[in-house]
Design a protein around this motif. Structure first.
Motif, mmCIF file in Angstrom:
data_model
loop_
_atom_site.group_PDB
_atom_site.id
_atom_site.type_symbol
_atom_site.label_atom_id
_atom_site.label_comp_id
_atom_site.label_asym_id
_atom_site.label_seq_id
_atom_site.Cartn_x
_atom_site.Cartn_y
_atom_site.Cartn_z
ATOM 1 N N ARG A 211 49.472 32.096 -3.385
ATOM 2 C CA ARG A 211 48.444 32.252 -4.416
ATOM 3 C C ARG A 211 47.763 33.603 -4.263
ATOM 4 O O ARG A 211 47.281 33.952 -3.179
ATOM 5 C CB ARG A 211 47.428 31.112 -4.311
ATOM 6 C CG ARG A 211 46.474 31.028 -5.502
ATOM 7 C CD ARG A 211 45.563 29.840 -5.345
ATOM 8 N NE ARG A 211 46.324 28.590 -5.316
ATOM 9 C CZ ARG A 211 45.803 27.435 -4.936
ATOM 10 N NH1 ARG A 211 44.554 27.383 -4.529
ATOM 11 N NH2 ARG A 211 46.545 26.346 -4.923
ATOM 12 N N PHE A 212 47.712 34.362 -5.343
ATOM 13 C CA PHE A 212 47.212 35.735 -5.289
ATOM 14 C C PHE A 212 45.779 35.797 -4.787
ATOM 15 O O PHE A 212 45.430 36.669 -3.988
ATOM 16 C CB PHE A 212 47.308 36.374 -6.685
ATOM 17 C CG PHE A 212 46.803 37.790 -6.727
ATOM 18 C CD1 PHE A 212 47.570 38.829 -6.223
ATOM 19 C CD2 PHE A 212 45.558 38.085 -7.273
ATOM 20 C CE1 PHE A 212 47.106 40.138 -6.259
ATOM 21 C CE2 PHE A 212 45.092 39.380 -7.310
ATOM 22 C CZ PHE A 212 45.872 40.414 -6.804
ATOM 23 N N GLN A 213 44.939 34.873 -5.210
ATOM 24 C CA GLN A 213 43.543 34.905 -4.802
ATOM 25 C C GLN A 213 43.377 34.644 -3.309
ATOM 26 O O GLN A 213 42.516 35.234 -2.658
ATOM 27 C CB GLN A 213 42.740 33.881 -5.606
ATOM 28 C CG GLN A 213 41.229 34.047 -5.473
ATOM 29 C CD GLN A 213 40.470 33.155 -6.425
ATOM 30 O OE1 GLN A 213 41.034 32.199 -6.968
ATOM 31 N NE2 GLN A 213 39.207 33.453 -6.651
ATOM 32 N N VAL A 214 44.221 33.767 -2.755
ATOM 33 C CA VAL A 214 44.178 33.521 -1.312
ATOM 34 C C VAL A 214 44.576 34.773 -0.549
ATOM 35 O O VAL A 214 43.947 35.155 0.453
ATOM 36 C CB VAL A 214 45.101 32.338 -0.939
ATOM 37 C CG1 VAL A 214 45.229 32.221 0.580
ATOM 38 C CG2 VAL A 214 44.572 31.042 -1.519
ATOM 39 N N LEU A 215 45.621 35.444 -1.011
ATOM 40 C CA LEU A 215 46.078 36.655 -0.331
ATOM 41 C C LEU A 215 45.021 37.747 -0.368
ATOM 42 O O LEU A 215 44.737 38.394 0.641
ATOM 43 C CB LEU A 215 47.383 37.145 -0.968
ATOM 44 C CG LEU A 215 48.607 36.241 -0.788
ATOM 45 C CD1 LEU A 215 49.808 36.818 -1.522
ATOM 46 C CD2 LEU A 215 48.937 36.066 0.685
ATOM 47 N N THR A 216 44.425 37.972 -1.552
ATOM 48 C CA THR A 216 43.410 39.026 -1.648
ATOM 49 C C THR A 216 42.170 38.687 -0.833
ATOM 50 O O THR A 216 41.557 39.573 -0.224
ATOM 51 C CB THR A 216 43.024 39.246 -3.108
ATOM 52 O OG1 THR A 216 42.612 37.990 -3.697
ATOM 53 C CG2 THR A 216 44.191 39.805 -3.907
ATOM 54 N N ASN A 217 41.784 37.416 -0.805
ATOM 55 C CA ASN A 217 40.618 37.021 -0.020
ATOM 56 C C ASN A 217 40.853 37.199 1.474
ATOM 57 O O ASN A 217 39.935 37.550 2.224
ATOM 58 C CB ASN A 217 40.256 35.564 -0.301
ATOM 59 C CG ASN A 217 39.559 35.393 -1.635
ATOM 60 O OD1 ASN A 217 39.058 36.353 -2.219
ATOM 61 N ND2 ASN A 217 39.534 34.168 -2.150
ATOM 62 N N SER A 218 42.100 36.958 1.920
ATOM 63 C CA SER A 218 42.386 37.081 3.347
ATOM 64 C C SER A 218 42.628 38.530 3.760
ATOM 65 O O SER A 218 42.267 38.926 4.872
ATOM 66 C CB SER A 218 43.604 36.221 3.699
ATOM 67 O OG SER A 218 44.733 36.617 2.928
ATOM 68 N N PHE A 219 43.211 39.338 2.881
ATOM 69 C CA PHE A 219 43.514 40.727 3.216
ATOM 70 C C PHE A 219 42.263 41.488 3.643
ATOM 71 O O PHE A 219 42.292 42.279 4.590
ATOM 72 C CB PHE A 219 44.153 41.442 2.023
ATOM 73 C CG PHE A 219 45.608 41.125 1.839
ATOM 74 C CD1 PHE A 219 46.251 40.198 2.651
ATOM 75 C CD2 PHE A 219 46.345 41.733 0.841
ATOM 76 C CE1 PHE A 219 47.589 39.885 2.483
ATOM 77 C CE2 PHE A 219 47.690 41.431 0.655
ATOM 78 C CZ PHE A 219 48.303 40.506 1.476
#
Length: 421
Positions: free
Chosen positions: A67-75
């Motif tokens: 999920r794109f939002q999970v990736l951006t939040n974790s990055f």
């Protein structure tokens, strides 16, 4: 209309525990234990199986991970690690030792793998929980490895297995990994499972003679007890970070000048007679010599592939301190990136009431461990992957997903349909 919800409600809104995900966890731990016991995966000897193992967990539950939002939040929580990897890549052609076998590139890959481990840990908290069957299976696996380590430990001349640091470190951080997965599913029992992991670490440290980890586990237990269900706040988080900086600086300075300030011959003789090992383990000589050579290039270091054996007579290939090792290779510029990463962790953990105590306790344990090993950015891949995955897990626990404002408390209780970010 409420815009927030208690932690228990958020946990209830998560999907049911995944059997497939739990199988991925057990398989990953099995591979890590096999590699640490038999293959001794570390540094340049890390096998592709050990590297690929960390992908089993997100691939077994790919929906939150992709999920794109999970990736951006974790990055955003691990940007300093990316900058450190970039610095190693840029400085690779520079140094006093030529990189004939591309060790510098492997270090870049190592740090990128640690970044991925952190992202994976964060994504776990945004997906399916741990199924109950995984815990007993994984605990039996860890106990089997401890039994092997204990038997091997008793057969050696000096009372400690040659792979003691790698195997015992992997077991300890695996125990925390299971504890944090359990806390993700049963948040009200977070402190209990954390203390069980700490007790396991203390027992292992005593059994195998891992002297450095015993005070680390005790300190983490005290910190977790004092900060249980208390919000430390960003201010005190910053204070704890600077206390850590001061400890690192003075500890390295003290050890580097130990031979010139105290007479340790008699004390080392007594300790060696009782334990089979010296009290100082040779770091006083290693760090003193390394500090002398570091004066030539303190800002950018001596080179991304430089190890102690390149400069003076020794068999050691690391500084046995994660922070000194980074300074030694890429200077204080590289150290600044690693310290910023640690500062981010202090800030995130200090703002959580429910999980801040165990998060700061584990951070203390890991940083204390990193004071004597170089797994944060090089060498022990398995320990490093588990540590950074645990950091990602704790960030996800300390930064819970938010229920959309359109869902009020009554509708959330009557029909939970929250969106997990």
């Amino acid at each position: 209309m409420n815009s927030s919800a208690p932690r228990e409600q958020l946990t209830d809104d998560l999907p049911h525990a995944s059997v497939v995900f739990s199988i991925g966890v057990v398989l990953t731990l099995s591979i890590f234990m096999f590699e640490s016991v038999f293959s001794r995966s570390s540094g340049n000897a890390t096998s592709l199986m050990a590297i690929a193992a960390i992908l089993l967990i997100p691939l077994s539950s790919p929906r939150p991970f992709l999920r794109f939002q999970v990736l951006t939040n974790s990055f955003r929580y691990f940007v300093p690690l990316l900058l450190l990897a970039g610095l190693y890549l840029v400085l690779q052609p520079i140094g006093i030792v030529p990189d004939w076998d591309e060790r510098g590139q492997r270090t870049v890959v190592y740090i990128l793998a640690m970044f991925c481990a952190g992202v994976i840990g964060f994504s776990i908290t945004r997906g399916r929980g741990l199924h109950f069957f995984a815990l007993p299976v994984a605990v039996i696996l860890l106990l089997a490895v401890v039994y092997w380590l204990t038997g091997f430990n008793a057969q050696t001349t000096y009372g400690s297995a040659s792979t003691k640091n790698v195997v015992s470190g992997a077991v300890m951080h695996s125990a925390f990994f299971l504890a944090f997965l359990a806390a993700h599913r049963w948040p009200m029992r977070a402190r209990r499972v954390f203390n069980l992991a700490l007790l396991a670490c203390i027992c292992i440290a005593v059994i195998v003679g891992h002297r450095a980890m015993l005070p680390g586990a005790l300190g983490a237990m005290i910190l977790g007890f004092l900060l249980h269900r208390r919000t430390v706040g960003a201010g005190w988080g910053a204070v704890l970070f600077f206390v850590f900086l001061a400890f690192q600086w003075y500890f390295i300075q003290f050890m580097s000048n130990l031979n010139y300030s105290l007479n340790l011959v008699d004390l080392n003789s007594i300790v060696t007679e009782w334990t089979g090992r010296r009290i100082t383990s040779g770091r006083e000589d290693l760090w003193h010599a390394a500090a002398y050579y570091l004066r030539e290039s303190p800002l950018l270091g001596l080179g991304t592939v430089v190890v102690p054996s390149n400069l003076f007579r020794t068999d050691l290939t690391s500084m046995h301190n994660s922070f000194f090792h980074v300074v030694f290779q890429v200077g204080f510029l590289g150290l600044s990136f690693l310290l910023v990463q640690v500062f981010v962790l202090f800030m995130v953990f200090s703002r959580s009431r429910d999980f801040g105590g165990i998060a700061l306790g584990y951070l203390f344990f890991s940083l204390f461990h990193a004071t004597f090993e170089t797994f944060l950015t090089s060498s022990s891949f398995i320990i490093g992957a588990l540590t950074w995955m645990n950091m990602g897990l704790l960030i996800g626990l300390c930064r819970p997903a938010v229920i959309p404002k359109a869902i009020n408390s009554w509708s959330a209780i009557a029909g939970p349909t929250s969106v997990v970010k």
